[in-house]
Design an enzyme around this catalytic site. Structure first.
Site, PDB file in Angstrom:
ATOM      1  N   TYR A 109       0.774  -1.293   0.015  1.00  0.00           N
ATOM      2  CA  TYR A 109       0.004   0.110  -0.043  1.00  0.00           C
ATOM      3  C   TYR A 109       1.000   1.310  -0.021  1.00  0.00           C
ATOM      4  CZ  TYR A 109      -3.097   3.665   1.698  1.00  0.00           C
ATOM      5  OH  TYR A 109      -3.832   4.844   1.770  1.00  0.00           O
ATOM      6  N   GLU A 179      -2.675   7.708  -3.628  1.00  0.00           N
ATOM      7  CA  GLU A 179      -3.116   6.340  -3.042  1.00  0.00           C
ATOM      8  C   GLU A 179      -3.053   5.430  -4.066  1.00  0.00           C
ATOM      9  OE1 GLU A 179      -5.962   5.693   0.161  1.00  0.00           O
ATOM     10  OE2 GLU A 179      -7.100   4.927  -1.673  1.00  0.00           O
TER      11      GLU A 179
END
Length: 369
Positions: A109, A179
């Site tokens: 992530y 993101e």
């Protein structure tokens, strides 16, 4: 303003970030051509909506043939996809992104966001990619890595290396942007942004013309879209008391008082300090587009504009719109007595309140009756 996944990935590619090969289609039969052009052992068909949780909602599916890709695209296109982030209304699927599958070894992530407490850009990373990062932050906070960027120097080399080492990356695998979840490492050691979410600050769109043109209004509340084009600040809520106020702070106070007296505001709506009859009429139409609205509270402070002119605008707008529900009006400012008298003698279903508390109480009483 949010970007679709395919739009965000196009931007990533512009800056040299590797993404899976893919194409976006709006017609199901075009899926066959995409699978022919992009040779792969399989393909992923992804619904393009501004919401997370697409996979669990059936909006992301892996297919093995051109026929299967077309069938899945046909199932998704034109439908409304409801996820945990956009429930209960969901959002329409107007395009699907068809991408090659990759041999994934690990999922990571990576994101960049504004920390409003620190007033800094923060890079957040984790070895637990592909999962709900909020849940990971609560259950395993030790798996969340952060680097705070200096406003002048940005993300410096040692910070990038620190993240790379903790993520067990090496060589040319160091990447830091927005993101990306998951950021995947393939079996041959290459790094790809498998999914990407990108949001643009609305206040910066005036200097981001190319991004502003990519805005997909079908993914947003239709009333908010109409308000935006009318130059009004409107946010839809879930209550039944419509609010029309001039000034953001006064609008927030108005909604707080409605809640305090047992009501639920249906919206935030700031018509601005120089509200005209035309502006008020547009605002009424937007509020009335919400079928849940049972009464409207108008709270105007006549500073820039005199109260008698505001009252005239309200009366004109109510007549033009053909209002069938109670309208409670609280006026304060220059010529307030004349403005109230005009409302009282208009012969319309307009209730003139004696103060903000009285206005909130009258509004709540109107929807309960």
């Amino acid at each position: 303003m949010n970007l679709h996944e395919y739009q965000a990935k196009t931007l990533l590619q512009k800056y040299g970030i590797p993404v899976p090969r893919g194409q976006v289609v709006a017609v199901a039969k075009e899926a066959v051509g995409v699978t022919t052009e992009i040779a792969s052992e399989g393909w992923v068909v992804k619904a393009q909506v501004h919401a997370g949780g697409r996979g669990k909602a059936g909006g992301v599916k892996v297919v093995k043939s051109a026929t299967e890709a077309q069938n899945v695209a046909n199932e998704l296109l034109g439908k409304t996809l409801v996820t945990y982030q956009n429930a209960p209304d969901g959002q329409p699927v107007n395009q699907v992104l068809i991408e090659e599958t990759l041999p994934i070894a690990r999922e990571l992530y990576l994101s960049m966001l504004v920390d409003r407490t620190l007033e800094r850009i923060v890079v957040v990373a984790s070895v637990a990619g592909g999962m709900d990062i909020e849940e990971i932050a609560q259950t395993s906070p030790d798996k969340i890595l952060q680097e705070v960027c200096d406003p002048l120097n940005g993300l410096v080399d040692f910070q990038a290396r620190n993240l790379a080492f903790k993520l067990d990356l090496s060589g040319d695998q160091i990447v830091a942007l927005l993101e990306i979840n998951p950021l995947v490492v393939t079996t041959d050691g290459k790094l790809f942004a498998l999914d990407c979410k990108m949001s643009v600050d609305d206040n910066a769109l005036y200097r981001q013309k190319a991004l502003a043109e990519q805005r997909d209004w079908s993914q947003e509340d239709s009333k908010e879209a109409v308000a935006h084009h009318a130059g009004l600040n409107y946010i839809a809520l879930n209550g039944n008391i419509g609010c029309m106020v001039n000034g953001a702070g006064l609008a927030m106070a108005t909604m707080d008082l409605i809640k305090l007296h047992g009501g639920m505001p249906a919206n935030f709506l700031d018509v601005g300090g120089g509200a005209t009859a035309e502006t008020v009429a547009k605002a009424f139409k937007i509020i009335l587009a919400d079928s849940n609205v049972k009464a409207i509270l108008v709270n105007i402070f006549g500073g820039i504009m005199r109260c008698d002119i505001i009252a005239e605008g309200i009366i004109t707008a109510v007549r033009e719109v053909g209002m069938q529900i109670p309208v409670i009006v609280r006026l304060e400012g220059t010529n307030v007595d004349l403005g109230k008298k005009m409302l009282q003698t208009s012969g319309l279903n307009i209730i003139s309140a004696e103060g903000l508390t009285d206005a909130a109480q009258q509004a709540v009483k109107a929807v309960v009756a």
